[in-house]
Scaffold this motif. Structure first.
Motif, mmCIF file in Angstrom:
data_model
loop_
_atom_site.group_PDB
_atom_site.id
_atom_site.type_symbol
_atom_site.label_atom_id
_atom_site.label_comp_id
_atom_site.label_asym_id
_atom_site.label_seq_id
_atom_site.Cartn_x
_atom_site.Cartn_y
_atom_site.Cartn_z
ATOM 1 N N TYR A 12 0.873 -1.181 0.132
ATOM 2 C CA TYR A 12 0.065 0.014 -0.159
ATOM 3 C C TYR A 12 0.703 1.297 0.065
ATOM 4 C CZ TYR A 12 -4.343 2.539 0.915
ATOM 5 O OH TYR A 12 -5.534 3.589 0.910
ATOM 6 N N PRO A 13 1.954 1.482 0.643
ATOM 7 C CA PRO A 13 2.854 2.745 0.925
ATOM 8 C C PRO A 13 3.334 2.788 -0.557
ATOM 9 C CG PRO A 13 3.128 1.411 2.792
ATOM 10 C CD PRO A 13 2.369 0.609 1.927
ATOM 11 N N GLU A 14 3.725 1.674 -0.940
ATOM 12 C CA GLU A 14 4.483 1.805 -2.597
ATOM 13 C C GLU A 14 3.531 2.365 -3.591
ATOM 14 O OE1 GLU A 14 7.364 -1.625 -1.245
ATOM 15 O OE2 GLU A 14 5.720 -2.156 -2.632
ATOM 16 N N LEU A 15 2.049 1.860 -3.319
ATOM 17 C CA LEU A 15 1.258 2.435 -4.463
ATOM 18 C C LEU A 15 1.008 3.995 -4.230
ATOM 19 C CD1 LEU A 15 -1.034 1.874 -6.469
ATOM 20 C CD2 LEU A 15 -2.538 1.752 -4.503
ATOM 21 N N VAL A 16 0.840 4.538 -2.809
ATOM 22 C CA VAL A 16 0.722 5.803 -2.557
ATOM 23 C C VAL A 16 2.125 6.573 -3.265
ATOM 24 C CG1 VAL A 16 0.569 7.492 -0.738
ATOM 25 C CG2 VAL A 16 -0.739 5.513 -0.761
ATOM 26 N N HIS B 58 -2.532 7.597 7.241
ATOM 27 C CA HIS B 58 -1.844 8.758 7.063
ATOM 28 C C HIS B 58 -0.355 8.769 7.856
ATOM 29 C CE1 HIS B 58 -4.156 9.906 10.171
ATOM 30 N NE2 HIS B 58 -3.676 11.006 10.414
ATOM 31 N N PHE B 59 -0.631 7.951 8.943
ATOM 32 C CA PHE B 59 0.689 7.686 9.999
ATOM 33 C C PHE B 59 1.539 6.648 9.038
ATOM 34 C CE2 PHE B 59 -2.060 9.065 13.599
ATOM 35 C CZ PHE B 59 -1.769 10.502 13.398
ATOM 36 N N TYR B 60 0.970 5.683 8.466
ATOM 37 C CA TYR B 60 1.552 4.684 7.886
ATOM 38 C C TYR B 60 2.287 5.193 6.706
ATOM 39 C CZ TYR B 60 1.561 -0.200 5.373
ATOM 40 O OH TYR B 60 1.699 -1.181 4.933
ATOM 41 N N PHE B 61 1.839 6.197 6.113
ATOM 42 C CA PHE B 61 2.274 6.853 4.772
ATOM 43 C C PHE B 61 3.305 7.974 4.926
ATOM 44 C CE2 PHE B 61 -1.862 4.816 2.698
ATOM 45 C CZ PHE B 61 -1.157 3.725 3.037
ATOM 46 N N ALA B 62 3.779 8.279 6.170
ATOM 47 C CA ALA B 62 4.235 9.397 6.503
ATOM 48 C C ALA B 62 5.259 9.732 5.493
ATOM 49 C CB ALA B 62 4.453 9.618 7.822
ATOM 50 N N ASP B 63 6.306 8.564 5.395
ATOM 51 C CA ASP B 63 7.388 8.574 4.380
ATOM 52 C C ASP B 63 7.091 8.917 3.096
ATOM 53 O OD1 ASP B 63 8.735 7.843 7.048
ATOM 54 O OD2 ASP B 63 9.208 5.897 6.306
ATOM 55 N N VAL B 64 6.215 8.283 2.622
ATOM 56 C CA VAL B 64 5.836 8.356 1.084
ATOM 57 C C VAL B 64 5.157 9.744 0.797
ATOM 58 C CG1 VAL B 64 6.042 6.055 0.565
ATOM 59 C CG2 VAL B 64 3.910 6.979 0.997
ATOM 60 N N LEU B 65 4.678 10.083 1.738
ATOM 61 C CA LEU B 65 3.860 11.672 1.570
ATOM 62 C C LEU B 65 4.649 12.662 1.665
ATOM 63 C CD1 LEU B 65 0.478 10.908 3.666
ATOM 64 C CD2 LEU B 65 0.872 11.115 1.189
ATOM 65 N N ARG B 66 6.157 12.312 2.096
ATOM 66 C CA ARG B 66 6.957 13.635 2.478
ATOM 67 C C ARG B 66 6.573 14.304 3.493
ATOM 68 N NH1 ARG B 66 10.540 13.721 -2.060
ATOM 69 N NH2 ARG B 66 10.237 11.820 -3.246
ATOM 70 N N SER B 67 5.889 13.843 4.506
ATOM 71 C CA SER B 67 5.125 14.657 5.402
ATOM 72 C C SER B 67 6.328 14.835 6.606
ATOM 73 C CB SER B 67 3.980 14.135 5.749
ATOM 74 O OG SER B 67 4.073 12.995 6.472
ATOM 75 N N VAL B 68 7.322 14.166 6.844
ATOM 76 C CA VAL B 68 8.280 14.221 8.143
ATOM 77 C C VAL B 68 8.649 15.511 8.339
ATOM 78 C CG1 VAL B 68 10.174 13.407 9.108
ATOM 79 C CG2 VAL B 68 8.799 11.822 7.680
ATOM 80 N N GLY B 69 8.366 15.971 9.355
ATOM 81 C CA GLY B 69 8.577 17.485 9.961
ATOM 82 C C GLY B 69 7.630 18.483 9.436
ATOM 83 N N LYS B 70 6.523 18.202 8.765
ATOM 84 C CA LYS B 70 5.491 18.994 8.446
ATOM 85 C C LYS B 70 4.383 18.716 8.886
ATOM 86 C CE LYS B 70 8.324 20.076 4.617
ATOM 87 N NZ LYS B 70 8.528 19.928 3.044
ATOM 88 N N PRO B 71 3.426 19.699 8.780
ATOM 89 C CA PRO B 71 1.827 19.285 9.493
ATOM 90 C C PRO B 71 1.133 18.453 8.503
ATOM 91 C CG PRO B 71 2.071 21.689 8.544
ATOM 92 C CD PRO B 71 3.380 21.128 8.556
ATOM 93 N N ILE B 72 0.514 17.677 9.009
ATOM 94 C CA ILE B 72 -0.518 16.787 8.091
ATOM 95 C C ILE B 72 -1.864 16.638 8.704
ATOM 96 C CG2 ILE B 72 0.253 14.743 9.226
ATOM 97 C CD1 ILE B 72 0.115 13.175 6.623
ATOM 98 N N LEU B 73 -2.712 16.974 7.689
ATOM 99 C CA LEU B 73 -4.100 16.941 7.886
ATOM 100 C C LEU B 73 -4.964 15.683 7.200
ATOM 101 C CD1 LEU B 73 -5.094 20.343 7.230
ATOM 102 C CD2 LEU B 73 -5.047 19.743 9.432
#
Lengths: 157, 157, 388
Positions: free
Chosen positions: C23-27, C64-79
């Protein structure tokens, strides 16, 4: 507050099939052969375990495979003494983060081979830095629990 | 060796989670009513609408409602659908007809089943079941304070 | 009204049964694609908006926690935004709000679903409370078929006419999908095949119903400043509307569907649209069911109530018609639910920037994207334009 009114008890069951994809498939195949496989990032030289398909820092696709050590050091642990609905396995369990030798980050697994009677008995056998080693199940299924648990090594090397 | 897609692992699993949902006062009364073959609704003191099942407040006027009335067990079909397919954990087994029913003297649709007719042939069902058709509640012998204490609504002959 | 908001680009995955990736690879495929297409650096984004239908579709809560890496969200706000089927348009509206408010200049918006990893209808049944409605609503087909059934009878549409209109939509959309490289089901169907297909929920048959798809969609929403810096053609958000009904299915009119009417009117008013059929060049209507698609034409004011079947049969809403609907093949051919609404916005943006490829509507300047969710409870609409 005292319960005054009726409640409706029910269990929701949902079936799932999770796609492992190529990277996890190869990692699980490694477990079948009693090997713990990681992938190394060519850019930051970090080895991830379990193997990952990409480096979360460099966002590089990873295809450099390495078999990592089956020994490492306890980073932190906790004792779960109480069963809850749907707990994978059966309490008591000790959950541990192990830093396998030569890898970055920590590998999440279980501790066994010690007296799990209470948090106190565990405390006697386990602390940060305790050396542990993977103990394998006889029968391998290509599953995270093919590694039965990590057991403390009898003495320091 | 290059793996093919078909060789990638699939982890099969079931998530199963238990719940205990509180009815609260209003719905405890409504479901207790079903036990004695009564369908209770609520009249809003402001818009005067009769809503069924019972409500503790009016979703349009946002005022509390405590005017409970027993509503008619007869009404007319507003919309219906014949379900022919089944999925995992489906709470009602197909074939069945789900319907929106306007019970006489009420001001919203009651969702329930239409039964007491042969459901084996969809074309025959279509000829039998019509919007505006009068239907009447049929009760189960054994009541549990459950929405299916009403077995279904059958056409009034 | 807030600051102007631009859409810089989108990334869609190939859809289908995607057991070739986790799933993360798909995202990641969708996220990588939007950064590659636009040339934007992930380091420059101010925040991330993510959503799925219900997380438990895939057995992992809070993906969205599972995908934190692929979403490039580390260190940024996520909604996280989650509104059932309308999730995708809600995601776009959340990204829009974030930029329009002045709190961010560049936001990554991502929706996804990997429906083959779970049982879609079993999961959707949990959208209904356990006391009352859950026993009568047979997943999505049951809800939407009942709604359409009430609508046809209300407006006295003969059964053979709605069947004919639905069949035309099914044939056309499945054919349109050949021109969309990301579409899941592409098929040349005959009238007989559609009319005699297996019944799902009477009168809805197999080819009237969307597939279950695995897929993800990523988009970049930006302020005027960030859009200018990019220096490429972008789409502009001209209007947004979102509206809901009461919870209980039986409490409000689902034939003249108030929340669909008001969501579209909010968006039209903001965009200054008086006559949608004339002023819109293309619309990506959320059409998981052919019968329900017709109802939307009427609720959105593309035609009067009771007219959609006749006009559809005349070709008014076809690829070469006055207002082409879902030239991508739409939801009917591709439905990864949490991404589906965002796919509509992505397609609407491709159209007004002239980048839709083989399914481009020539000269499209104004487009509509729509998604619907809940037990026929929510509708969201976004209007895009080629000019600010």
């Amino acid at each position: 507050m005292e319960k005054e009114f009726n409640t409706f008890k029910n269990v929701i069951r949902l079936p799932h099939k999770y796609a492992a994809g190529p990277t996890y498939t190869k990692f699980y195949n490694g477990l079948k052969e009693s090997k713990i496989l990681g992938t190394r990032c060519p850019s930051c030289a970090v080895t991830f375990v379990p193997a990952r398909s990409f480096c979360p820092k460099c966002m590089k696709n990873l295809d450099t495979w390495v078999e990592v050590a089956q020994e490492g050091e306890v980073q932190t642990w906790t004792y779960a003494g109480k069963d809850f609905f749907g707990i994978p396995g059966k309490a008591p369990v000790v959950i541990v983060l192990v830093k396998l030798d030569g890898t970055e980050g920590s590998f999440l697994h279980l501790i066994g081979g010690i007296n799990l009677e209470s948090a106190d008995t565990v405390k006697k056998a386990l602390r940060k830095g305790t050396r542990v080693k993977a103990v394998w199940n006889e029968e391998k299924k290509g599953h995270m629990l093919d590694i039965k648990y990590f057991a403390p090594l009898s003495k320091k090397r | 060796m290059e793996m093919k897609h078909e060789d990638y692992y699939i982890l099969e699993d079931q998530v199963s989670i238990p719940y205990e949902n509180a009815y609260g006062l209003t719905w405890t009364r409504f479901f207790e009513g079903l036990k004695s073959e009564k369908i209770f609704g609520s009249r809003c003191g402001k818009c005067n609408r009769v809503l069924v099942p019972m409500r503790s407040y009016c979703p349009r006027c946002f005022i509390e409602i405590d005017d409970t009335i027993e509503v008619s067990q007869e009404g007319a079909i507003v919309a219906w659908v014949l379900t022919e397919y089944e999925y995992f954990g489906m709470p009602t087994k197909p074939p069945f007809i789900g319907a929106l029913i306007r019970l006489d003297g009420t001001d919203c649709e009651f969702v329930h089943l239409v039964g007491g007719i042969d459901l084996s042939n969809p074309d025959q069902v279509r000829k039998t079941v019509k919007n505006g058709m009068k239907v009447r509640a049929v009760w189960k012998e054994e009541k549990k304070g459950h929405i299916l204490d009403i077995k279904y609504f059958e056409p009034v002959k | 009204m807030g600051r102007p908001v631009a859409i810089l680009g989108s990334g869609q995955t190939v859809h289908g049964r995607r057991f070739d990736v986790s799933y993360p690879e798909l995202v990641k495929e969708a996220v990588d694609a939007v950064f590659e297409t636009t040339g934007i650096s992930p380091a420059d984004i101010d925040g991330v908006v993510f959503g799925t239908m219900p997380s438990m579709m895939e057995g992992v809560a809070l993906t969205h926690f599972y995908f934190a890496d692929v979403l490039r969200s580390v260190g940024k706000p996520i909604l996280k935004t989650e509104t059932c089927g309308s999730t995708g348009v809600s995601l776009a509206i959340t990204g829009y709000y974030w930029i329009a408010s002045g709190m961010a200049d560049l936001v990554l918006v991502v929706g996804s679903e990997k429906m083959h990893e779970g049982d879609a209808q079993a999961t959707m049944t949990t959208v209904l409370e356990p006391f009352y409605q859950r026993f009568f609503i047979s997943g999505a087909p049951g809800v939407f078929s009942m709604q359409s059934q009430g609508w046809t009878v209300r407006f006295g549409i003969p059964e053979d006419k709605i069947r004919a209109a639905a069949t035309k939509l099914s044939i056309d959309h499945h054919h349109d999908a050949f021109d969309n490289p990301y579409a899941h089901i592409k098929k040349r169907l005959t009238e007989d095949e559609v009319n005699n297909a297996r019944i799902i929920t009477y009168p809805v048959r197999l080819w009237d119903v969307c597939p279950t798809s695995d897929g993800a969609c990523a988009m970049l929403f930006a302020s005027e400043k960030a859009a200018k810096k990019l220096g490429k053609k972008v789409a502009w958000v001209k209007g947004v509307g979102y509206s809901g009904d009461e919870y209980w299915f039986g409490d409000s009119d689902k034939a003249e569907w108030q929340c669909a009417i008001s969501a579209s009117r909010q968006a039209y008013e903001m965009a200054g649209i008086k006559n949608p059929r004339k002023e819109l060049d293309v619309a990506e209507v959320y059409n998981p069911f052919t019968f329900q698609e017709l109802l939307f034409y009427e609720c959105f004011g593309f035609c009067g109530f009771g007219e959609a079947c006749d006009l559809t049969l005349k070709g008014v809403f076809g690829r070469d018609g006055e207002l082409p609907i879902s030239p991508s093949g739409g939801v009917l051919c591709t439905n990864p639910i949490g991404a589906t609404g965002l796919n509509r916005v992505a397609e609407a943006a491709l159209q007004v920037t002239g980048q839709a490829g083989a399914h481009q509507i020539p000269g499209a300047k104004t487009s509509l994207a729509h998604a619907m969710g809940g037990v026929v409870q929510f509708n969201g609409v976004m209007i895009l334009g080629s000019e600010k």
